[in-house]
Every structure is written in structure tokens, then in C-alpha cells.
Design a protein around this motif. Sequence first.
Motif, PDB file in Angstrom:
ATOM      1  N   LYS A 189      15.266  -5.501   4.347  1.00 19.45           N
ATOM      2  CA  LYS A 189      16.324  -6.096   5.166  1.00 19.45           C
ATOM      3  C   LYS A 189      16.156  -7.601   5.364  1.00 19.45           C
ATOM      4  CE  LYS A 189      17.280  -1.876   7.788  1.00 19.45           C
ATOM      5  NZ  LYS A 189      17.323  -1.250   9.139  1.00 19.45           N
ATOM      6  N   ASN A 190      14.964  -8.096   5.109  1.00 15.06           N
ATOM      7  CA  ASN A 190      14.698  -9.533   5.250  1.00 15.06           C
ATOM      8  C   ASN A 190      14.668 -10.245   3.898  1.00 15.06           C
ATOM      9  OD1 ASN A 190      14.353  -9.494   8.154  1.00 15.06           O
ATOM     10  ND2 ASN A 190      12.443  -8.392   7.781  1.00 15.06           N
ATOM     11  N   ARG A 191      15.187  -9.585   2.869  1.00 15.39           N
ATOM     12  CA  ARG A 191      15.298 -10.136   1.511  1.00 15.39           C
ATOM     13  C   ARG A 191      13.947 -10.343   0.834  1.00 15.39           C
ATOM     14  NH1 ARG A 191      19.027 -15.214   1.468  1.00 15.39           N
ATOM     15  NH2 ARG A 191      18.226 -15.606   3.550  1.00 15.39           N
ATOM     16  N   HIS A 192      12.943  -9.585   1.257  1.00 21.35           N
ATOM     17  CA  HIS A 192      11.638  -9.605   0.598  1.00 21.35           C
ATOM     18  C   HIS A 192      11.588  -8.510  -0.466  1.00 21.35           C
ATOM     19  CE1 HIS A 192      10.172 -11.402   4.590  1.00 21.35           C
ATOM     20  NE2 HIS A 192      10.023 -12.348   3.679  1.00 21.35           N
ATOM     21  N   ILE A 193      10.928  -8.789  -1.572  1.00 16.94           N
ATOM     22  CA  ILE A 193      10.723  -7.783  -2.605  1.00 16.94           C
ATOM     23  C   ILE A 193       9.591  -6.856  -2.174  1.00 16.94           C
ATOM     24  CG2 ILE A 193      10.002  -7.381  -4.991  1.00 16.94           C
ATOM     25  CD1 ILE A 193      11.245 -10.070  -5.717  1.00 16.94           C
ATOM     26  N   ARG A 194       9.851  -5.531  -2.255  1.00  8.69           N
ATOM     27  CA  ARG A 194       8.856  -4.562  -1.784  1.00  8.69           C
ATOM     28  C   ARG A 194       8.435  -3.554  -2.852  1.00  8.69           C
ATOM     29  NH1 ARG A 194       8.815  -4.696   3.765  1.00  8.69           N
ATOM     30  NH2 ARG A 194       6.759  -3.709   3.524  1.00  8.69           N
ATOM     31  N   GLY A 195       9.010  -3.641  -4.058  1.00 10.25           N
ATOM     32  CA  GLY A 195       8.591  -2.720  -5.098  1.00 10.25           C
ATOM     33  C   GLY A 195       9.306  -2.953  -6.409  1.00 10.25           C
ATOM     34  N   ILE A 196       8.660  -2.553  -7.509  1.00 10.47           N
ATOM     35  CA  ILE A 196       9.252  -2.604  -8.842  1.00 10.47           C
ATOM     36  C   ILE A 196       9.044  -1.236  -9.485  1.00 10.47           C
ATOM     37  CG2 ILE A 196       7.127  -3.617  -9.792  1.00 10.47           C
ATOM     38  CD1 ILE A 196       8.904  -5.000 -11.901  1.00 10.47           C
ATOM     39  N   TYR A 197      10.081  -0.721 -10.173  1.00 12.74           N
ATOM     40  CA  TYR A 197      10.070   0.649 -10.676  1.00 12.74           C
ATOM     41  C   TYR A 197      10.716   0.714 -12.058  1.00 12.74           C
ATOM     42  CZ  TYR A 197       9.491   1.188  -5.661  1.00 12.74           C
ATOM     43  OH  TYR A 197       9.043   1.049  -4.366  1.00 12.74           O
ATOM     44  N   ASN A 198      10.239   1.612 -12.884  1.00  9.15           N
ATOM     45  CA  ASN A 198      10.814   1.831 -14.208  1.00  9.15           C
ATOM     46  C   ASN A 198      12.054   2.706 -14.074  1.00  9.15           C
ATOM     47  OD1 ASN A 198      11.449   2.813 -16.820  1.00  9.15           O
ATOM     48  ND2 ASN A 198       9.341   2.583 -17.491  1.00  9.15           N
ATOM     49  N   GLY A 199      13.204   2.133 -14.332  1.00 11.89           N
ATOM     50  CA  GLY A 199      14.463   2.840 -14.152  1.00 11.89           C
ATOM     51  C   GLY A 199      14.728   3.935 -15.162  1.00 11.89           C
ATOM     52  N   LEU A 200      13.838   4.087 -16.138  1.00 10.62           N
ATOM     53  CA  LEU A 200      13.991   5.140 -17.135  1.00 10.62           C
ATOM     54  C   LEU A 200      13.104   6.339 -16.839  1.00 10.62           C
ATOM     55  CD1 LEU A 200      13.923   2.950 -20.389  1.00 10.62           C
ATOM     56  CD2 LEU A 200      15.885   3.546 -18.947  1.00 10.62           C
ATOM     57  N   ASN A 201      12.307   6.219 -15.791  1.00  2.49           N
ATOM     58  CA  ASN A 201      11.298   7.226 -15.497  1.00  2.49           C
ATOM     59  C   ASN A 201      11.701   8.050 -14.269  1.00  2.49           C
ATOM     60  OD1 ASN A 201       8.733   8.212 -14.082  1.00  2.49           O
ATOM     61  ND2 ASN A 201       7.911   7.551 -16.053  1.00  2.49           N
ATOM     62  N   LYS A 202      11.838   9.357 -14.439  1.00  3.84           N
ATOM     63  CA  LYS A 202      12.278  10.224 -13.344  1.00  3.84           C
ATOM     64  C   LYS A 202      11.281  10.235 -12.190  1.00  3.84           C
ATOM     65  CE  LYS A 202      15.074  13.345 -16.185  1.00  3.84           C
ATOM     66  NZ  LYS A 202      15.261  14.747 -16.644  1.00  3.84           N
ATOM     67  N   THR A 203       9.988  10.236 -12.510  1.00  2.05           N
ATOM     68  CA  THR A 203       8.972  10.225 -11.466  1.00  2.05           C
ATOM     69  C   THR A 203       9.026   8.931 -10.670  1.00  2.05           C
ATOM     70  OG1 THR A 203       7.529  11.656 -12.775  1.00  2.05           O
ATOM     71  CG2 THR A 203       6.497  10.403 -11.003  1.00  2.05           C
ATOM     72  N   ALA A 204       9.261   7.818 -11.370  1.00  3.09           N
ATOM     73  CA  ALA A 204       9.380   6.523 -10.692  1.00  3.09           C
ATOM     74  C   ALA A 204      10.563   6.520  -9.736  1.00  3.09           C
ATOM     75  CB  ALA A 204       9.513   5.403 -11.719  1.00  3.09           C
ATOM     76  N   MET A 205      11.649   7.188 -10.113  1.00  4.33           N
ATOM     77  CA  MET A 205      12.821   7.243  -9.243  1.00  4.33           C
ATOM     78  C   MET A 205      12.535   8.074  -7.989  1.00  4.33           C
ATOM     79  SD  MET A 205      15.105   5.281 -10.417  1.00  4.33           S
ATOM     80  CE  MET A 205      13.657   4.287 -10.785  1.00  4.33           C
TER      81      MET A 205
END
Length: 218
Positions: A189-205
Amino acid sequence: MKNSLLIILASVLFIACKDNKKEVVESRVEALPYYSEATFTPKWFSANSDSLKNFHTIPSFKLVDQEGDTITNETFTNKIYVTDFFFTTCPGICLKMTKSMHVLQEAFQNDNEIKLLSHSVTPDIDSASVLKKYATERGINSSQWHLVTGDRSEIYNLGRKSYFVEEDLGFNKSDDEFLHTENFILVDKNRHIRGIYNGLNKTAMQQLIADIKTLKKE
């Protein structure tokens, strides 16, 4: 009688396994880290830490979504959002990324606190009307999920220098080079980045869904 018991036991095990597949994994930590640069080295702060006052945030932007509405950082005031970069004519990973975003849309369909933001990396082709057609064909809820187009240099600068969506590769590329990545970025909510995820990976989702729920508790 023995056969009947075996059938009942098998049914119970089947239902249990089916339910486990639907179960969302728990977040890896009680609080999510913060990220400020392209290597995505995690930094840990309390939510009220003074260190966050000058910490990296997503800058102001101005784009247009599939409804022709102007979308800015203020659109996401007091919202948690997930963002990615795609294009409508992409024959490969973008379709899988859209399906992954759809998983998030379904997971938080009744939660106005969570938004989704997909940037077109071919804005000269992906006009608002093209994005609208893409959204309609794929069951995208425009009130929750914004597909945006706009100035190409603004979109590419956001992707590489603000969201670091290409990780450390971003700083080795010029604006003339194509931006193409499967990464999803979680922003608080404060425009900070809190994570990066592989959008092709079901477990990552599933992990992303769990992390969003953790972030909601802050």
C-alpha cells in the motif's frame, strides 16, 4: 463387507487429496521483506521503521487502461497490487501469465483491497480498444484488473528501473531492446516492492496468494 470398507476408505483418501491440492501454502515468513534494487536482495524492516522513509518506492505514472480510463499511482492508493508486463499478440508465455493473473483474480475477486496491473510492452499496437477486446475474451474484470497502455519509454522505465522486473538484466538493456519477462511483482500500500514471482509457475502463484494474505495483516 471388506470391499465396501475399501471403497469408503478410497473415497475418503481421494477427497482428502483433492482438498490438499486446493490448499494455499502458508507464507514463508510472518512478515515480507522489502526490495530496492535489481538483484532483489531482501531487506527487513518493521512496518513503522524510519528506514522506509527514503526507501525505494514506485514513482508516479500515468497510463490508460482497457476502459479508456486514466490509471495513475493514485488508482492504487491504499491498495496492494500485483503487476506484470505482457503484450496481446504474444504467442507464448503471455498467455500462461494471463492465466496465472486470472488465478489471482479469482482468489481475490471479492476483495477490493487487491488489484492487478498488466502493462503492454507493445503500446503502439495495444490501444485501449485492443486491450478491451483481449480483456473481454479472457474474462478479465476491469474493476480489479487493469491492462494498461501509454508512452513506451514510460512503461519500459517503470519495468526496468522501478519494478526491476527483468531483475539485474534490466540495467544492461536500452529502451530500444524488447522487455519480455515472466516475473510478477508484489507491491504494498506504500508502493514498496515486497516480492517477485515466476508467473509461469503454479506453486509460485500459490505462494503469491499466501504472501498477499500475509501483507494484508500489516
